[in-house]
Design an enzyme around this catalytic site. Structure first.
Site, PDB file in Angstrom:
ATOM      1  N   HIS A 165       0.829  -1.210   0.000  1.00 59.55           N
ATOM      2  CA  HIS A 165       0.000   0.000   0.000  1.00 59.55           C
ATOM      3  C   HIS A 165       0.863   1.260   0.000  1.00 59.55           C
ATOM      4  O   HIS A 165       0.590   2.207  -0.713  1.00 59.55           O
ATOM      5  CB  HIS A 165      -0.915   0.025   1.244  1.00 59.55           C
ATOM      6  CG  HIS A 165      -1.779  -1.192   1.340  1.00 59.55           C
ATOM      7  ND1 HIS A 165      -1.961  -1.907   2.487  1.00 59.55           N
ATOM      8  CD2 HIS A 165      -2.492  -1.845   0.392  1.00 59.55           C
ATOM      9  CE1 HIS A 165      -2.748  -2.932   2.261  1.00 59.55           C
ATOM     10  NE2 HIS A 165      -3.085  -2.927   0.996  1.00 59.55           N
TER      11      HIS A 165
ATOM     12  N   ASP B  33      -6.127   4.963   0.683  1.00 66.24           N
ATOM     13  CA  ASP B  33      -6.252   3.692  -0.033  1.00 66.24           C
ATOM     14  C   ASP B  33      -7.486   2.954   0.472  1.00 66.24           C
ATOM     15  O   ASP B  33      -8.179   3.405   1.386  1.00 66.24           O
ATOM     16  CB  ASP B  33      -4.968   2.857   0.068  1.00 66.24           C
ATOM     17  CG  ASP B  33      -4.704   2.319   1.447  1.00 66.24           C
ATOM     18  OD1 ASP B  33      -5.588   1.630   2.005  1.00 66.24           O
ATOM     19  OD2 ASP B  33      -3.620   2.592   1.992  1.00 66.24           O
TER      20      ASP B  33
ATOM     21  N   SER C  99       3.423  -5.565  -8.569  1.00 72.06           N
ATOM     22  CA  SER C  99       4.375  -6.402  -9.293  1.00 72.06           C
ATOM     23  C   SER C  99       3.924  -6.608 -10.733  1.00 72.06           C
ATOM     24  O   SER C  99       4.730  -6.584 -11.670  1.00 72.06           O
ATOM     25  CB  SER C  99       4.524  -7.765  -8.599  1.00 72.06           C
ATOM     26  OG  SER C  99       5.110  -7.594  -7.330  1.00 72.06           O
TER      27      SER C  99
ATOM     28  N   GLN D 129      13.293  -4.575  -6.877  1.00 73.96           N
ATOM     29  CA  GLN D 129      12.522  -5.247  -7.934  1.00 73.96           C
ATOM     30  C   GLN D 129      12.398  -4.449  -9.235  1.00 73.96           C
ATOM     31  O   GLN D 129      12.576  -5.000 -10.320  1.00 73.96           O
ATOM     32  CB  GLN D 129      11.131  -5.579  -7.392  1.00 73.96           C
ATOM     33  CG  GLN D 129      10.224  -6.233  -8.408  1.00 73.96           C
ATOM     34  CD  GLN D 129       9.003  -6.845  -7.760  1.00 73.96           C
ATOM     35  OE1 GLN D 129       9.116  -7.629  -6.830  1.00 73.96           O
ATOM     36  NE2 GLN D 129       7.825  -6.505  -8.246  1.00 73.96           N
TER      37      GLN D 129
HETATM   38  N1  UDP Z   1       9.192  -5.419  -3.826  1.00 77.36           N
HETATM   39  C1  UDP Z   1      10.554  -5.122  -3.943  1.00 77.36           C
HETATM   40  N2  UDP Z   1      11.464  -6.089  -3.629  1.00 77.36           N
HETATM   41  C2  UDP Z   1      11.112  -7.341  -3.219  1.00 77.36           C
HETATM   42  C3  UDP Z   1       9.715  -7.641  -3.123  1.00 77.36           C
HETATM   43  C4  UDP Z   1       8.799  -6.655  -3.436  1.00 77.36           C
HETATM   44  O1  UDP Z   1      10.932  -4.000  -4.311  1.00 77.36           O
HETATM   45  O2  UDP Z   1      11.973  -8.163  -2.976  1.00 77.36           O
HETATM   46  C5  UDP Z   1       8.200  -4.365  -4.141  1.00 77.36           C
HETATM   47  C6  UDP Z   1       7.651  -4.525  -5.532  1.00 77.36           C
HETATM   48  O3  UDP Z   1       8.469  -3.845  -6.462  1.00 77.36           O
HETATM   49  C7  UDP Z   1       6.250  -3.951  -5.400  1.00 77.36           C
HETATM   50  C8  UDP Z   1       5.863  -4.192  -3.956  1.00 77.36           C
HETATM   51  O4  UDP Z   1       7.085  -4.477  -3.269  1.00 77.36           O
HETATM   52  O5  UDP Z   1       6.261  -2.559  -5.656  1.00 77.36           O
HETATM   53  C9  UDP Z   1       4.911  -5.368  -3.781  1.00 77.36           C
HETATM   54  O6  UDP Z   1       3.630  -4.991  -4.145  1.00 77.36           O
HETATM   55  P1  UDP Z   1       2.596  -6.018  -4.782  1.00 77.36           P
HETATM   56  O7  UDP Z   1       1.327  -5.294  -5.039  1.00 77.36           O
HETATM   57  O8  UDP Z   1       3.187  -6.711  -5.943  1.00 77.36           O
HETATM   58  O9  UDP Z   1       2.402  -7.135  -3.693  1.00 77.36           O
HETATM   59  P2  UDP Z   1       2.013  -7.117  -2.149  1.00 77.36           P
HETATM   60  O10 UDP Z   1       3.281  -6.925  -1.427  1.00 77.36           O
HETATM   61  O11 UDP Z   1       1.028  -6.022  -1.931  1.00 77.36           O
HETATM   62  O12 UDP Z   1       1.444  -8.474  -1.936  1.00 77.36           O
END
Ligand code: UDP
Length: 478
Positions: A19, A115, A371, A351
């Site tokens: 978020h 959000d 992602s 990422q």
């Molecule tokens: N992310 C990252 N490195 C990691 C894992 C996740 O930078 O090793 C970031 C990714 O780029 C994204 C966010 O964390 O911006 C994850 O958001 P997403 O909506 O994909 O999944 P959630 O964490 O909400 O399940």
């Protein structure tokens, strides 16, 4: 112009990187592209190192102030097995008790952006006459589903998962019952009630910003804007505010990026399961073997396996980078045997920088919406490995409608994908013709995203129209 003369808005994010990242991007866009002063309200929890670094980074633009709302003790209200949305909502509810005085102290910001899980803010903002916009961070198809859910709740008696047919979301693709998110699979528990509470309040928004662009989800966007069902709710105006995703500068001395520099183009599979994803011990073992058997290059973001929950690290439960030693839970000798082709990094990788690196050829992802957007805007095809929240719906859309992902088949009844299947999909996406086709599709989407994101393209205009809307409401000259 001094900060004092600038328009001032607040952005409020519920806890969790999934978020905070998009809401912070929105805040940056408002500051950098629109010359607005933003107070970013951060609901503190036992924050991860990554979260603290992100919110207190010296690279945040001038005019973006991060204000920590003090942490609350919710231990008497939740137990260790309280599901995620209930826990999050209780945390938000308790943390937002001082919201009114915080907003007054800030001099009553001219608008608030929240959000989906901060909808308690609507009441306070109404009282203070502050227009409130929801930044809906998941997909547009999921927004359509959410806007329909209160109706479904009224009309259907049984559990939704027992419905004989897929859920017919007005004007959109039907949702298969097996793809329904965890939060709506048991209507008797608080998890469902909290979820329904928030989404039922969505129409109280003065506008809904979407984390998508016109060409990516044309059908659901058209439905929400034009279908009589959404009109009669009534649905507030929606703005595909586009690619509010991280555009971080590549970290110079990052281990992953230095390693990627030495690999051939499109050759590496990036494996990362979002900010919260975790696998069971049995599944992680199969995944490691599958990677090894495929003989393809990979970066694996490794998290300690757990059988308790697929989102165990969401609140960083038991997750400490210093005690995360992949050797202790990956198969014996795995690191040694794969050291020529693979890189294992504990807990977290940059990422976006990895996805934009030319050596990255595919992404094994839990299909979280951030992602997904990050993969699509960098033209990277995916292996869809949905874990929690609305990820099964995202995965189905990516595989069946968009054609940019492949989904491995699990062993029926066991919930585990075996090593041979993993080997097969990894080869398919990196080596096969099918993988090439998915990559071409992803690149087309990337082009449409870049077009949409260019100055003057739709997302920028969308954000401008939202800003215009509240400026007019506040009688501020534009
Ligand atoms: N992310 C990252 N490195 C990691 C894992 C996740 O930078 O090793 C970031 C990714 O780029 C994204 C966010 O964390 O911006 C994850 O958001 P997403 O909506 O994909 O999944 P959630 O964490 O909400 O399940």
């Amino acid at each position: 112009e001094t900060e004092i003369n600038k328009p001032h808005v607040s952005v409020l994010s519920s806890p969790g990187m999934g978020h905070i990242i998009p809401l912070l991007e929105l805040a940056k866009c408002l500051v950098i592209d629109h010359g607005i002063h933003v107070s970013f309200l951060n609901i503190t929890t036992e924050a991860s190192t990554a979260q603290i670094q992100l919110l207190h980074s010296p690279t945040l633009p001038l005019g973006l102030d991060v204000i920590d709302i003090p942490a609350v003790d919710i231990s008497a209200l939740v137990s260790h097995d309280t599901p995620i949305v209930a826990r999050l909502s209780i945390n938000v509810e308790e943390s937002l008790k001082p919201l009114k005085s915080i907003l007054i102290e800030l001099g009553k910001p001219q608008a608030l952006f929240i959000d989906l899980f901060c909808t308690q803010a609507f009441d306070v903002c109404k009282e203070l006459s502050i227009p409130t916009f929801t930044f809906f961070t998941p997909s547009t198809s999921f927004l359509a589903f959410c806007l329909y859910l209160p109706t479904l709740d009224r009309e259907v008696e049984c559990e939704f998962i027992d419905l004989p047919e897929p859920v017919q979301v007005p004007g959109c693709s039907p949702v298969r019952t097996e793809d329904l998110l965890d939060q709506v699979r048991n209507r008797k528990i608080d998890e469902y009630k909290w979820f329904l509470f928030h989404i039922s309040r969505l129409p109280m928004s003065d506008g809904i910003l979407l984390n998508s662009w016109e060409d990516f989800e044309p059908t659901s966007l058209k439905a929400i804007r034009g279908h009589p069902f959404y009109k009669q709710i009534p649905t507030p105006p929606v703005f595909p505010a586009g690619l509010l995703i991280k555009h971080n500068k590549p970290e110079l001395d990052d281990e992953c990026l230095a390693w990627l520099d030495k690999q051939p183009s499109n050759s590496v599979l990036f494996v990362a399961l979002g900010s919260g994803g975790t696998l069971s011990a049995a599944q992680l073992t199969e995944l490691a073997w599958g990677l090894e058997l495929s003989q393809q290059r990979f970066i694996l973001v490794a998290r300690k396996p757990t059988d308790a929950s697929a989102s165990a690290t969401f609140f960083n439960v038991g997750e400490d980078i210093n005690v995360n030693d992949p050797n202790s839970y990956l198969p014996d000798g795995f690191l040694e045997r794969t050291k020529e082709v693979g890189l294992v990094v504990p807990t977290w990788a940059p990422q976006v920088s990895v996805l934009q690196h030319p050596s990255t050829g595919a992404f094994l992802s839990h299909c979280g919406w951030n992602s997904t957007l990050e993969s699509m805007t960098h033209g990277v095809p995916m292996i869809a490995w949905p874990l929690y929240a609305e990820q099964r719906m995202n995965a189905t859309m990516l595989v069946e409608e968009v054609g940019v992902a492949v989904k491995p088949v699990g062993i029926p009844g066991k919930g585990v994908v075996d090593r041979e299947e993993i080997e097969k999909v990894v080869r398919l996406v990196l080596e096969g013709e099918e993988g090439n086709m998915m990559r071409r599709k992803a690149r087309e989407l990337k082009v449409s995203a870049v077009k949409a994101f260019e100055f003057g393209g739709s997302p920028h205009e969308s954000l401008s129209s939202v800003i215009k809307e509240w400026k007019i409401e506040n009688e501020i000259s534009v």
